[in-house]
Enzyme design. Structure first.
Site, short mmCIF file in Angstrom:
data_model
loop_
_atom_site.label_atom_id
_atom_site.label_comp_id
_atom_site.label_asym_id
_atom_site.label_seq_id
_atom_site.Cartn_x
_atom_site.Cartn_y
_atom_site.Cartn_z
N PHE A 28 0.86 -1.19 0.00
CA PHE A 28 0.00 0.00 0.00
C PHE A 28 0.89 1.24 0.00
CE2 PHE A 28 -2.27 3.62 1.58
CZ PHE A 28 -3.43 3.58 0.82
N ASP A 54 9.28 3.06 2.14
CA ASP A 54 8.07 3.82 2.44
C ASP A 54 7.78 3.66 3.94
OD1 ASP A 54 5.56 4.85 2.89
OD2 ASP A 54 4.63 3.95 1.12
N LYS A 90 2.42 11.11 7.18
CA LYS A 90 1.58 10.89 8.37
C LYS A 90 2.10 11.62 9.62
CE LYS A 90 -1.14 7.16 6.68
NZ LYS A 90 -0.82 6.01 5.85
#
Ligand code: PLP
Length: 430
Positions: A146, A233, A275
């Site tokens: 993802f 990531d 985030k």
């Protein structure tokens, strides 16, 4: 005519359903306040937030230091675009590069934009530095990845729900199994035009899929050997969540990049953050790399109107400071062990709980149901009634990721709530 009076909650949900696009399926709770590990709904009921906006709220809701940075900067200067310099971006870039151990940073806003940036960086590096011929660059990704929702990113998703009816897709991506250094070695041997390997150190959305110790290290060695960029990531795993500053650091809990654990420690060539870099209040993402890589971007070749704006930079600095000053990484490491130990102990007597996995305070449980079943959803509704908010991912997996400033007593009462709820479902599902 329906004479039943609707609750506030029902009214908000009805309005959202009517006027908002249906691209999410939220748990039926409407929140209007947050502080630390807690959120409150419109009826006044208090909950512990065990999702933390997919780890964007590592520093807790409305962390005063981050809110002060946000409001002070918003009153001083909010946006210049990068047509001009501002006095905050340079400071943020300096702080982040020192802390994560890279030469340079490129700021964006959302995670998906940072992933797109890393993809463009790897391709340009491939043509300019590796000598791949025009339009031949390939990037390797993993099954069940993802990395966000843009057209290019969903092009290499293995999730049919994320892909269906969104084609035609961007070419130039190859998928291999996760946690499988042999598969990476094979593809790198076979295909000379590979410029990068994009990977999550722990697959968050896939259900906290935690690889073997040493996977990241093996990836680093294979990428180095084959002149391929190792792109991590860490949008969900980074910034303390897994009990290390970065999840690629493996078992190391020091506060900056280091080589304390040579067997498991790894260092990507390209680091992608998002985030929690925005401290739960503002979208802040970034790509970090050394000069020989980052210098392939020249003025005009990539950018973002809002990326690196003064508010984002002030919030980014405060977000990183809070993690360090409040020792949240160390707290995540210690409390994560307690969480997994108690749930693992309960697993032996439970029918409903099949597996517990994770690292630090990024954990998940696997529920004894198919991924189409509703048991995990029902358990999350049960947890909500008790005052704990969590959400299933991929049907039968529940992720547990509280803000990292949760203390041991608070965590213990949450573990008790989770185990009590699972027990109730055990008696139903005997
Ligand atoms: C959330 C996430 C993204 C996308 O971030 P957005 O801010 O939602 O665009 C990318 N990669 C990983 C690993 C994520 O968890």
């Amino acid at each position: 005519m329906n004479l039943k009076t609707l609750t506030h909650t029902e009214n908000y949900i009805n309005d959202e359903h009517r006027y908002g696009a249906h691209n999410y399926h939220p748990l039926p709770v409407v929140l209007n306040r947050g502080e630390g590990i807690y959120v409150w709904d419109v009826e006044g009921k208090k909950y512990v937030d065990f999702l933390s906006a997919y780890s964007a709220v590592n520093q807790g809701h409305s962390n005063p230091k981050i809110i002060n940075a946000l409001t002070d900067q918003a009153q001083q200067l909010a946006l210049t675009s990068r047509a001009f310099y501002n006095d905050k971006f340079s400071q943020f870039a300096k702080m982040a590069t020192v802390q994560f151990g890279f030469d340079m940073m490129l700021p964006m806003n959302t995670g998906a934009e940072a992933v797109e940036t890393a993809i463009k960086l790897a391709r340009k590096w491939g043509y300019q530095k590796k000598g791949v011929s025009e339009n031949q660059a390939e990037i390797v990704v993993c099954e069940n990845n993802f990395h966000g929702r843009t057209t290019t990113i969903v092009s290499f998703s293995s999730d049919t729900v994320a892909q269906n009816d969104f084609g035609p897709f961007t070419p130039g991506f190859l998928r291999i199994p996760y946690n499988d250094p042999k598969a990476l070695e094979k593809v790198l041997l076979e295909r000379p035009n590979i410029v990068g390997f994009l990977v999550e150190p722990i697959q968050g959305e896939a259900g906290v899929n935690t690889p073997d110790d040493g996977y990241m290290r093996a990836v680093q060695e294979l990428c180095n050997k084959n002149n391929v960029l190792f792109m991590a990531d860490e949008i969900q795993t980074g910034i303390g969540r897994t009990g290390s500053l970065l999840a690629v650091c493996g078992n190391c809990s020091c506060e900056s990049s280091c080589e304390q654990q040579p067997e498991t420690y790894a260092r990507p060539d390209v680091l992608i953050l998002g985030k929690a870099l925005g401290g739960g209040v503002y979208p802040v993402s970034a790509v970090l790399a050394n000069k020989q890589i980052m210098e392939v971007f020249q003025p005009g070749e990539h950018g973002s109107t809002f990326g690196g704006n003064p508010v984002a930079s002030a919030v980014g600095m405060a977000s990183l400071s809070v993690i360090q000053d409040e020792k949240l990484t160390q707290n995540a490491r210690r409390l994560g062990k307690i969480f997994r130990a108690q749930l693992n102990a309960f697993k032996s007597e439970s029918n409903v709980l099949v597996d517990v996995r994770g690292r630090g305070l990024l954990n998940a449980i696997l529920i004894n149901d198919s991924s189409e079943g509703s048991l995990a959803w029902d358990i999350c509704v049960g947890l909500k009634e008790k005052g704990l908010l969590a959400k299933p991912t991929h049907g039968n997996i529940i992720r547990f990721a509280p803000p990292l400033l949760i203390n041991e007593d608070q965590l213990q009462s949450c573990i008790d709530m989770i185990i009590d709820t699972l027990r109730e479902f055990d008696t139903i599902h005997k």
